[in-house]
Design an enzyme around this catalytic site. Structure first.
Site, PDB file in Angstrom:
ATOM      1  N   LYS A  18      15.442 -71.246  15.519  1.00 26.76           N
ATOM      2  CA  LYS A  18      14.096 -71.227  15.029  1.00 26.76           C
ATOM      3  C   LYS A  18      13.979 -70.295  13.677  1.00 26.76           C
ATOM      4  CE  LYS A  18      12.363 -73.896  18.075  1.00 26.76           C
ATOM      5  NZ  LYS A  18      11.308 -75.044  17.927  1.00 26.76           N
TER       6      LYS A  18
ATOM      7  N   ASP B 251       8.201 -76.460  11.433  1.00 28.08           N
ATOM      8  CA  ASP B 251       8.984 -75.398  12.277  1.00 28.08           C
ATOM      9  C   ASP B 251      10.476 -76.056  12.507  1.00 28.08           C
ATOM     10  OD1 ASP B 251       9.837 -73.182  13.759  1.00 28.08           O
ATOM     11  OD2 ASP B 251       8.849 -74.062  15.523  1.00 28.08           O
TER      12      ASP B 251
ATOM     13  N   GLU C  88       3.760 -79.446  13.073  1.00 28.15           N
ATOM     14  CA  GLU C  88       3.023 -78.512  13.473  1.00 28.15           C
ATOM     15  C   GLU C  88       1.767 -78.181  12.573  1.00 28.15           C
ATOM     16  OE1 GLU C  88       4.098 -75.055  15.418  1.00 28.15           O
ATOM     17  OE2 GLU C  88       6.325 -75.947  15.838  1.00 28.15           O
TER      18      GLU C  88
ATOM     19  N   ASP D  46       4.619 -68.837  17.553  1.00 24.00           N
ATOM     20  CA  ASP D  46       4.436 -70.205  17.828  1.00 24.00           C
ATOM     21  C   ASP D  46       4.138 -70.419  19.287  1.00 24.00           C
ATOM     22  OD1 ASP D  46       4.585 -72.487  16.378  1.00 24.00           O
ATOM     23  OD2 ASP D  46       6.726 -73.058  17.041  1.00 24.00           O
TER      24      ASP D  46
ATOM     25  N   GLU E 232       9.804 -79.963  13.364  1.00 25.45           N
ATOM     26  CA  GLU E 232       8.866 -79.996  14.190  1.00 25.45           C
ATOM     27  C   GLU E 232       7.329 -80.112  13.211  1.00 25.45           C
ATOM     28  OE1 GLU E 232       9.191 -76.707  16.810  1.00 25.45           O
ATOM     29  OE2 GLU E 232      10.433 -77.634  18.210  1.00 25.45           O
TER      30      GLU E 232
ATOM     31  N   HIS F 117       5.016 -83.065  24.150  1.00 30.16           N
ATOM     32  CA  HIS F 117       6.048 -82.577  23.646  1.00 30.16           C
ATOM     33  C   HIS F 117       6.860 -81.899  24.704  1.00 30.16           C
ATOM     34  CE1 HIS F 117       8.963 -80.697  20.749  1.00 30.16           C
ATOM     35  NE2 HIS F 117       8.386 -79.530  21.112  1.00 30.16           N
TER      36      HIS F 117
HETATM   37 CA    CA Z   1       7.895 -74.969  17.100  1.00 30.59          CA
END
Ligand code: CA
Length: 437
Positions: free
Chosen positions: A264, A244, A212, A138, A210, A145
Protein backbone atom coordinates in the site's frame (compact mmCIF):
# COMPACT_ATOMS: atom_id res chain seq x y z
CA UNK A 1 -31.47 18.45 12.33
CA UNK A 2 -30.51 20.59 9.35
CA UNK A 3 -27.05 21.86 8.52
CA UNK A 4 -28.45 23.56 5.40
CA UNK A 5 -28.21 27.35 4.99
CA UNK A 6 -28.50 30.06 2.34
CA UNK A 7 -25.29 28.92 0.58
CA UNK A 8 -27.06 25.70 -0.51
CA UNK A 9 -30.03 27.47 -2.16
CA UNK A 10 -30.72 25.93 -5.56
CA UNK A 11 -31.82 29.33 -6.91
CA UNK A 12 -28.36 30.91 -6.50
CA UNK A 13 -26.54 31.80 -9.71
CA UNK A 14 -23.06 33.22 -10.11
CA UNK A 15 -21.78 36.07 -12.25
CA UNK A 16 -19.16 33.49 -13.31
CA UNK A 17 -21.55 32.08 -15.91
CA UNK A 18 -19.67 28.79 -16.43
CA UNK A 19 -20.85 27.86 -12.90
CA UNK A 20 -24.51 28.01 -13.95
CA UNK A 21 -24.65 25.27 -16.59
CA UNK A 22 -26.21 22.64 -14.35
CA UNK A 23 -23.45 20.22 -15.39
CA UNK A 24 -20.40 21.96 -13.88
CA UNK A 25 -18.92 20.20 -10.84
CA UNK A 26 -18.39 23.62 -9.32
CA UNK A 27 -21.61 25.65 -9.12
CA UNK A 28 -21.84 28.40 -6.52
CA UNK A 29 -23.35 25.90 -4.06
CA UNK A 30 -20.07 23.92 -3.98
CA UNK A 31 -17.05 26.28 -3.48
CA UNK A 32 -14.33 23.64 -2.91
CA UNK A 33 -10.74 24.51 -1.90
CA UNK A 34 -7.38 23.57 -3.44
CA UNK A 35 -3.86 24.93 -3.58
CA UNK A 36 -2.80 26.00 -7.07
CA UNK A 37 -0.56 28.20 -9.20
CA UNK A 38 -0.30 29.04 -12.89
CA UNK A 39 0.92 25.94 -14.71
CA UNK A 40 4.63 25.93 -15.39
CA UNK A 41 5.24 29.06 -13.33
CA UNK A 42 7.50 29.58 -10.31
CA UNK A 43 4.70 31.21 -8.36
CA UNK A 44 4.07 30.07 -4.81
CA UNK A 45 1.14 27.73 -4.42
CA UNK A 46 -1.77 29.35 -2.57
CA UNK A 47 -5.36 28.63 -1.71
CA UNK A 48 -8.02 28.84 -4.38
CA UNK A 49 -11.75 28.23 -4.64
CA UNK A 50 -13.35 26.70 -7.72
CA UNK A 51 -16.28 28.46 -9.37
CA UNK A 52 -17.38 27.08 -12.75
CA UNK A 53 -14.22 26.70 -14.88
CA UNK A 54 -12.37 29.41 -12.91
CA UNK A 55 -10.39 29.67 -9.65
CA UNK A 56 -10.70 32.55 -7.18
CA UNK A 57 -7.13 33.35 -6.09
CA UNK A 58 -7.51 33.58 -2.30
CA UNK A 59 -4.14 35.22 -1.76
CA UNK A 60 -5.01 38.01 -4.17
CA UNK A 61 -8.46 38.30 -2.63
CA UNK A 62 -6.93 38.57 0.86
CA UNK A 63 -4.67 41.37 -0.40
CA UNK A 64 -7.73 43.24 -1.66
CA UNK A 65 -9.00 43.61 1.92
CA UNK A 66 -12.57 42.94 0.72
CA UNK A 67 -13.49 40.47 3.50
CA UNK A 68 -13.47 41.37 7.20
CA UNK A 69 -13.63 39.68 10.61
CA UNK A 70 -13.87 35.87 10.60
CA UNK A 71 -14.08 35.66 6.78
CA UNK A 72 -11.06 37.97 6.48
CA UNK A 73 -9.06 35.95 9.02
CA UNK A 74 -9.96 32.72 7.21
CA UNK A 75 -8.99 34.22 3.87
CA UNK A 76 -5.62 35.35 5.20
CA UNK A 77 -4.89 31.81 6.48
CA UNK A 78 -6.03 30.28 3.16
CA UNK A 79 -3.40 32.38 1.34
CA UNK A 80 -0.62 30.13 2.68
CA UNK A 81 1.14 27.57 0.48
CA UNK A 82 -0.89 24.88 2.28
CA UNK A 83 -4.40 24.97 3.72
CA UNK A 84 -3.38 23.57 7.15
CA UNK A 85 -3.64 26.86 9.04
CA UNK A 86 -7.06 27.61 7.50
CA UNK A 87 -8.26 24.07 8.25
CA UNK A 88 -7.14 24.43 11.86
CA UNK A 89 -9.26 27.55 12.45
CA UNK A 90 -12.49 25.58 12.79
CA UNK A 91 -16.10 25.62 11.72
CA UNK A 92 -16.97 29.26 12.45
CA UNK A 93 -14.14 30.51 10.22
CA UNK A 94 -14.82 27.94 7.47
CA UNK A 95 -18.51 28.91 7.38
CA UNK A 96 -17.81 32.64 7.46
CA UNK A 97 -15.51 32.42 4.44
CA UNK A 98 -17.95 30.18 2.56
CA UNK A 99 -20.80 32.63 3.18
CA UNK A 100 -18.71 35.66 2.17
CA UNK A 101 -17.57 33.93 -1.04
CA UNK A 102 -21.11 32.79 -1.82
CA UNK A 103 -22.45 36.33 -1.47
CA UNK A 104 -19.55 37.92 -3.41
CA UNK A 105 -19.84 35.48 -6.32
CA UNK A 106 -23.63 35.75 -6.74
CA UNK A 107 -25.21 37.48 -9.70
CA UNK A 108 -25.33 41.25 -9.18
CA UNK A 109 -22.84 41.17 -6.27
CA UNK A 110 -21.07 44.49 -5.75
CA UNK A 111 -17.76 42.61 -5.40
CA UNK A 112 -17.80 41.39 -9.05
CA UNK A 113 -15.65 44.27 -10.31
CA UNK A 114 -13.03 43.58 -7.62
CA UNK A 115 -12.97 39.79 -7.89
CA UNK A 116 -13.25 39.29 -11.64
CA UNK A 117 -9.61 40.35 -12.27
CA UNK A 118 -8.46 37.82 -9.64
CA UNK A 119 -9.87 34.77 -11.48
CA UNK A 120 -7.56 32.23 -13.09
CA UNK A 121 -8.86 29.60 -15.52
CA UNK A 122 -8.63 26.05 -14.21
CA UNK A 123 -7.28 25.12 -17.65
CA UNK A 124 -4.20 27.27 -16.88
CA UNK A 125 -3.58 25.98 -13.34
CA UNK A 126 -1.59 23.22 -11.69
CA UNK A 127 -2.21 21.86 -8.21
CA UNK A 128 -0.31 20.73 -5.17
CA UNK A 129 -1.55 18.59 -2.30
CA UNK A 130 -4.10 20.86 -0.59
CA UNK A 131 -2.32 20.55 2.74
CA UNK A 132 0.58 18.90 4.47
CA UNK A 133 -0.87 15.49 5.41
CA UNK A 134 0.95 14.72 8.64
CA UNK A 135 -0.79 11.45 9.33
CA UNK A 136 -3.04 9.25 7.26
CA UNK A 137 -5.24 6.38 8.42
CA UNK A 138 -7.10 4.05 6.09
CA UNK A 139 -10.36 2.49 7.21
CA UNK A 140 -12.20 -0.52 5.77
CA UNK A 141 -15.81 0.60 6.00
CA UNK A 142 -17.50 -1.17 3.08
CA UNK A 143 -18.78 -4.49 4.36
CA UNK A 144 -19.27 -5.56 0.74
CA UNK A 145 -15.58 -4.95 0.01
CA UNK A 146 -14.45 -6.52 3.30
CA UNK A 147 -16.54 -9.63 2.64
CA UNK A 148 -15.48 -9.99 -1.02
CA UNK A 149 -11.79 -9.53 -0.22
CA UNK A 150 -12.07 -11.73 2.87
CA UNK A 151 -13.53 -14.53 0.72
CA UNK A 152 -10.57 -14.34 -1.64
CA UNK A 153 -7.90 -14.29 1.08
CA UNK A 154 -9.69 -16.50 3.65
CA UNK A 155 -12.46 -18.50 1.92
CA UNK A 156 -13.50 -20.24 5.15
CA UNK A 157 -13.53 -17.08 7.28
CA UNK A 158 -14.28 -13.96 5.16
CA UNK A 159 -15.45 -11.46 7.76
CA UNK A 160 -13.52 -11.48 11.02
CA UNK A 161 -15.61 -11.27 14.23
CA UNK A 162 -14.50 -7.74 15.15
CA UNK A 163 -15.70 -6.19 11.87
CA UNK A 164 -19.25 -5.40 13.01
CA UNK A 165 -18.04 -3.90 16.31
CA UNK A 166 -14.93 -1.91 15.42
CA UNK A 167 -14.41 0.52 12.53
CA UNK A 168 -11.31 -1.34 11.29
CA UNK A 169 -8.36 0.73 10.08
CA UNK A 170 -4.58 0.85 9.90
CA UNK A 171 -2.06 3.66 9.93
CA UNK A 172 -1.02 4.38 6.37
CA UNK A 173 1.93 6.31 5.00
CA UNK A 174 1.51 9.94 3.97
CA UNK A 175 4.91 10.53 2.28
CA UNK A 176 3.78 8.76 -0.88
CA UNK A 177 0.39 10.50 -1.20
CA UNK A 178 0.40 12.60 -4.36
CA UNK A 179 -2.07 14.89 -6.08
CA UNK A 180 -3.95 13.99 -9.27
CA UNK A 181 -1.53 13.60 -12.18
CA UNK A 182 0.81 11.48 -10.07
CA UNK A 183 2.82 8.81 -11.89
CA UNK A 184 4.70 6.01 -10.17
CA UNK A 185 6.65 2.91 -11.17
CA UNK A 186 5.04 -0.48 -10.73
CA UNK A 187 6.13 -1.62 -7.27
CA UNK A 188 8.43 -4.58 -6.73
CA UNK A 189 8.43 -6.92 -3.80
CA UNK A 190 8.01 -10.38 -2.37
CA UNK A 191 5.17 -12.58 -3.53
CA UNK A 192 4.40 -16.20 -2.88
CA UNK A 193 2.00 -18.40 -4.83
CA UNK A 194 -0.05 -20.62 -2.49
CA UNK A 195 1.59 -23.79 -3.88
CA UNK A 196 5.16 -22.39 -3.94
CA UNK A 197 7.78 -23.49 -1.42
CA UNK A 198 9.31 -20.04 -1.03
CA UNK A 199 8.52 -16.47 -2.07
CA UNK A 200 10.00 -14.87 -5.17
CA UNK A 201 10.97 -11.25 -5.83
CA UNK A 202 9.94 -9.07 -8.76
CA UNK A 203 7.47 -6.53 -10.12
CA UNK A 204 3.93 -6.74 -8.80
CA UNK A 205 1.70 -8.79 -11.12
CA UNK A 206 -1.63 -7.90 -9.51
CA UNK A 207 -1.66 -4.10 -9.34
CA UNK A 208 -5.03 -2.63 -8.41
CA UNK A 209 -6.78 0.61 -7.52
CA UNK A 210 -9.14 1.24 -4.61
CA UNK A 211 -12.05 3.68 -4.97
CA UNK A 212 -12.22 5.66 -1.73
CA UNK A 213 -13.26 8.94 -0.20
CA UNK A 214 -10.50 10.87 1.57
CA UNK A 215 -11.61 12.90 4.58
CA UNK A 216 -9.51 15.80 5.86
CA UNK A 217 -9.55 16.73 9.52
CA UNK A 218 -9.58 20.43 10.18
CA UNK A 219 -9.57 21.42 13.82
CA UNK A 220 -7.68 18.73 15.75
CA UNK A 221 -7.90 17.43 19.29
CA UNK A 222 -5.31 17.44 22.07
CA UNK A 223 -3.52 14.22 22.92
CA UNK A 224 -5.56 12.46 25.59
CA UNK A 225 -8.85 14.07 24.52
CA UNK A 226 -11.40 12.43 22.28
CA UNK A 227 -13.92 13.84 19.78
CA UNK A 228 -17.49 12.87 20.66
CA UNK A 229 -19.62 11.38 17.90
CA UNK A 230 -21.97 14.37 17.69
CA UNK A 231 -19.08 16.88 17.73
CA UNK A 232 -17.29 15.49 14.69
CA UNK A 233 -18.80 18.07 12.29
CA UNK A 234 -16.73 20.70 14.09
CA UNK A 235 -13.58 18.79 13.17
CA UNK A 236 -14.21 17.39 9.66
CA UNK A 237 -13.08 19.97 7.10
CA UNK A 238 -13.84 18.27 3.80
CA UNK A 239 -13.71 15.37 1.39
CA UNK A 240 -11.70 14.39 -1.69
CA UNK A 241 -11.50 11.48 -4.11
CA UNK A 242 -8.84 9.02 -3.07
CA UNK A 243 -7.20 6.19 -5.02
CA UNK A 244 -5.45 3.84 -2.62
CA UNK A 245 -3.23 1.87 -5.03
CA UNK A 246 -2.76 -1.73 -3.93
CA UNK A 247 -0.37 -4.52 -4.89
CA UNK A 248 -2.57 -7.56 -4.28
CA UNK A 249 0.12 -10.23 -4.66
CA UNK A 250 2.40 -8.44 -2.18
CA UNK A 251 -0.59 -7.91 0.11
CA UNK A 252 -1.64 -11.57 0.21
CA UNK A 253 1.84 -12.66 1.36
CA UNK A 254 2.66 -9.87 3.83
CA UNK A 255 -0.63 -8.81 5.46
CA UNK A 256 -0.71 -11.22 8.38
CA UNK A 257 -0.27 -10.60 11.26
CA UNK A 258 0.12 -6.79 11.21
CA UNK A 259 -1.81 -5.71 8.10
CA UNK A 260 -0.89 -3.91 4.86
CA UNK A 261 2.66 -2.62 4.41
CA UNK A 262 4.55 -2.49 1.09
CA UNK A 263 1.34 -3.47 -0.74
CA UNK A 264 0.00 0.00 0.00
CA UNK A 265 2.79 2.49 0.74
CA UNK A 266 4.27 2.98 -2.75
CA UNK A 267 1.64 5.52 -3.91
CA UNK A 268 -1.82 6.90 -3.14
CA UNK A 269 -3.48 9.71 -5.08
CA UNK A 270 -5.93 12.45 -4.04
CA UNK A 271 -8.03 14.83 -6.11
CA UNK A 272 -6.88 18.47 -5.90
CA UNK A 273 -10.26 19.87 -4.84
CA UNK A 274 -11.54 19.47 -1.28
CA UNK A 275 -15.33 19.66 -1.10
CA UNK A 276 -16.17 21.01 2.33
CA UNK A 277 -18.27 19.14 4.84
CA UNK A 278 -20.59 22.15 4.82
CA UNK A 279 -21.11 21.94 1.04
CA UNK A 280 -22.12 18.28 1.46
CA UNK A 281 -24.89 18.99 4.01
CA UNK A 282 -27.82 18.53 1.58
CA UNK A 283 -26.61 15.10 0.48
CA UNK A 284 -26.36 13.61 3.96
CA UNK A 285 -28.77 10.82 4.63
CA UNK A 286 -29.88 8.25 7.17
CA UNK A 287 -27.55 5.59 8.47
CA UNK A 288 -28.93 2.29 9.59
CA UNK A 289 -27.59 -0.89 11.08
CA UNK A 290 -29.32 -4.11 10.14
CA UNK A 291 -31.41 -5.35 13.08
CA UNK A 292 -29.69 -8.75 12.84
CA UNK A 293 -26.25 -7.18 13.27
CA UNK A 294 -24.69 -6.00 16.54
CA UNK A 295 -25.77 -2.44 17.33
CA UNK A 296 -22.94 0.07 17.95
CA UNK A 297 -21.48 0.59 21.40
CA UNK A 298 -22.63 3.82 23.06
CA UNK A 299 -19.70 5.98 21.92
CA UNK A 300 -20.57 5.10 18.29
CA UNK A 301 -24.33 5.60 18.62
CA UNK A 302 -26.49 8.74 18.42
CA UNK A 303 -29.72 10.03 16.90
CA UNK A 304 -27.77 12.54 14.83
CA UNK A 305 -25.62 9.78 13.38
CA UNK A 306 -28.74 7.76 12.55
CA UNK A 307 -30.44 10.78 10.92
CA UNK A 308 -27.62 12.30 8.83
CA UNK A 309 -24.53 10.12 9.34
CA UNK A 310 -24.28 8.84 5.74
CA UNK A 311 -23.28 10.84 2.65
CA UNK A 312 -24.78 9.99 -0.73
CA UNK A 313 -21.72 10.66 -2.87
CA UNK A 314 -21.74 8.83 -6.20
CA UNK A 315 -18.27 7.69 -7.28
CA UNK A 316 -17.06 5.99 -10.43
CA UNK A 317 -13.84 4.55 -11.85
CA UNK A 318 -12.58 4.54 -15.43
CA UNK A 319 -9.50 2.99 -17.03
CA UNK A 320 -7.69 4.62 -19.96
CA UNK A 321 -5.16 2.27 -21.55
CA UNK A 322 -2.20 3.24 -23.71
CA UNK A 323 -4.07 1.85 -26.74
CA UNK A 324 -7.07 4.06 -26.01
CA UNK A 325 -4.79 7.11 -25.81
CA UNK A 326 -3.11 6.23 -29.14
CA UNK A 327 -6.50 5.85 -30.81
CA UNK A 328 -8.06 8.90 -29.22
CA UNK A 329 -10.69 6.83 -27.37
CA UNK A 330 -12.20 7.97 -24.10
CA UNK A 331 -11.61 6.06 -20.87
CA UNK A 332 -13.80 3.05 -20.08
CA UNK A 333 -15.96 3.34 -16.95
CA UNK A 334 -15.70 0.03 -15.07
CA UNK A 335 -17.82 0.60 -11.96
CA UNK A 336 -19.96 3.04 -9.98
CA UNK A 337 -20.98 3.08 -6.34
CA UNK A 338 -22.04 5.44 -3.53
CA UNK A 339 -20.45 6.31 -0.23
CA UNK A 340 -23.89 5.89 1.37
CA UNK A 341 -23.34 2.11 1.51
CA UNK A 342 -20.55 2.52 4.06
CA UNK A 343 -21.03 0.25 7.10
CA UNK A 344 -19.51 2.91 9.38
CA UNK A 345 -20.00 6.68 9.06
CA UNK A 346 -17.39 9.45 8.97
CA UNK A 347 -18.53 10.51 12.44
CA UNK A 348 -18.00 6.98 13.75
CA UNK A 349 -14.55 6.79 12.16
CA UNK A 350 -13.49 10.08 13.77
CA UNK A 351 -15.01 9.25 17.17
CA UNK A 352 -13.44 5.79 17.16
CA UNK A 353 -10.02 7.07 16.03
CA UNK A 354 -9.84 9.46 18.99
CA UNK A 355 -11.69 7.47 21.68
CA UNK A 356 -8.37 6.26 23.11
CA UNK A 357 -6.96 9.82 23.19
CA UNK A 358 -5.16 9.72 19.83
CA UNK A 359 -4.78 13.29 18.54
CA UNK A 360 -5.71 14.53 15.09
CA UNK A 361 -3.90 17.53 13.65
CA UNK A 362 -5.19 19.93 10.97
CA UNK A 363 -4.65 18.33 7.56
CA UNK A 364 -4.60 14.74 8.77
CA UNK A 365 -6.47 12.49 6.39
CA UNK A 366 -8.52 9.38 6.75
CA UNK A 367 -9.40 7.07 3.87
CA UNK A 368 -12.84 5.52 3.91
CA UNK A 369 -11.67 2.15 2.62
CA UNK A 370 -12.73 0.84 -0.78
CA UNK A 371 -16.35 1.79 -1.35
CA UNK A 372 -17.90 -1.25 -2.97
CA UNK A 373 -21.69 -1.33 -3.12
CA UNK A 374 -23.95 -4.35 -2.65
CA UNK A 375 -23.91 -5.37 -6.34
CA UNK A 376 -20.95 -6.97 -8.11
CA UNK A 377 -20.89 -4.11 -10.70
CA UNK A 378 -20.47 -1.65 -7.82
CA UNK A 379 -17.12 -3.11 -6.72
CA UNK A 380 -14.45 -0.50 -6.01
CA UNK A 381 -11.43 -2.61 -6.99
CA UNK A 382 -10.33 -4.90 -9.83
CA UNK A 383 -9.68 -7.65 -7.29
CA UNK A 384 -13.43 -7.83 -6.80
CA UNK A 385 -14.51 -7.07 -10.40
CA UNK A 386 -12.23 -9.84 -11.74
CA UNK A 387 -13.18 -12.21 -8.89
CA UNK A 388 -9.63 -12.49 -7.68
CA UNK A 389 -8.13 -12.38 -11.18
CA UNK A 390 -10.23 -15.32 -12.44
CA UNK A 391 -12.55 -13.40 -14.82
CA UNK A 392 -11.15 -10.60 -16.97
CA UNK A 393 -13.35 -7.56 -17.44
CA UNK A 394 -13.79 -6.20 -20.97
CA UNK A 395 -13.17 -2.49 -21.55
CA UNK A 396 -15.22 -0.50 -24.06
CA UNK A 397 -12.61 -0.91 -26.84
CA UNK A 398 -12.48 -4.69 -26.37
CA UNK A 399 -9.27 -4.79 -24.31
CA UNK A 400 -9.39 -7.01 -21.24
CA UNK A 401 -8.06 -6.55 -17.71
CA UNK A 402 -7.80 -8.66 -14.61
CA UNK A 403 -5.31 -6.26 -13.02
CA UNK A 404 -3.66 -3.05 -14.25
CA UNK A 405 -0.97 -2.91 -16.93
CA UNK A 406 1.87 -0.42 -17.41
CA UNK A 407 0.60 2.76 -19.05
CA UNK A 408 -2.91 2.38 -17.64
CA UNK A 409 -4.36 5.59 -16.28
CA UNK A 410 -7.08 5.25 -13.63
CA UNK A 411 -9.59 8.09 -13.35
CA UNK A 412 -12.08 8.48 -10.52
CA UNK A 413 -14.95 10.96 -10.30
CA UNK A 414 -17.50 11.82 -7.65
CA UNK A 415 -20.66 13.90 -7.48
CA UNK A 416 -23.86 14.50 -5.49
CA UNK A 417 -27.37 14.95 -6.81
CA UNK A 418 -30.61 15.48 -4.93
CA UNK A 419 -34.00 16.87 -5.90
CA UNK A 420 -34.32 20.48 -4.75
CA UNK A 421 -30.55 21.00 -4.59
CA UNK A 422 -27.75 21.73 -7.03
CA UNK A 423 -25.61 18.98 -8.50
CA UNK A 424 -22.08 19.38 -7.11
CA UNK A 425 -18.96 17.42 -8.03
CA UNK A 426 -15.44 16.63 -6.90
CA UNK A 427 -13.68 17.02 -10.26
CA UNK A 428 -11.52 13.94 -10.73
CA UNK A 429 -8.38 12.17 -9.62
CA UNK A 430 -6.17 10.44 -12.17
CA UNK A 431 -2.77 8.81 -12.16
CA UNK A 432 -0.74 6.59 -14.44
CA UNK A 433 1.34 3.46 -13.89
CA UNK A 434 4.89 3.47 -15.24
CA UNK A 435 6.95 0.33 -15.83
CA UNK A 436 8.86 -1.07 -12.84
CA UNK A 437 12.26 0.57 -12.30
CA1 CA B 1 -7.61 1.08 1.14
Amino acid sequence: MSLINETHDLALKSWVTSANTGTSDFPIQNLPFATFRRRGSNEAFRGGVAIGDQIVDLKALAASGLFRELAGEALEAASDTTLNRFMGLGQAHWSALRLALSRALRENANEQANIEPLLIAQAEAEYDLPCHIGDYTDFYTSIYHATAVGKLFRPDNPLLPNYKWVPIGYHGRSSSIGVSGQTFPRPKGQTKAPDAEAPSFGPCKRLDYELEMGIYLGKGNDLGDSIALDDTDNHVFGFCLFNDWSARDLQAWEYQPLGPFLAKNFASTVSPWVVTNEALAPYRTTWTRDANDPQPLDYLESNKNREIGSYDIIMDVAIETETMRKNGLSASVVSQSSFKHSYWTVAQMVAHHTVNGCNFKPGDMIGSGTQSGPEHEEAGSLLELSRGGKEAITLNNGEKRTFLEDGDKVIMRGWCEKAGFARIGFGHVESTILPAK
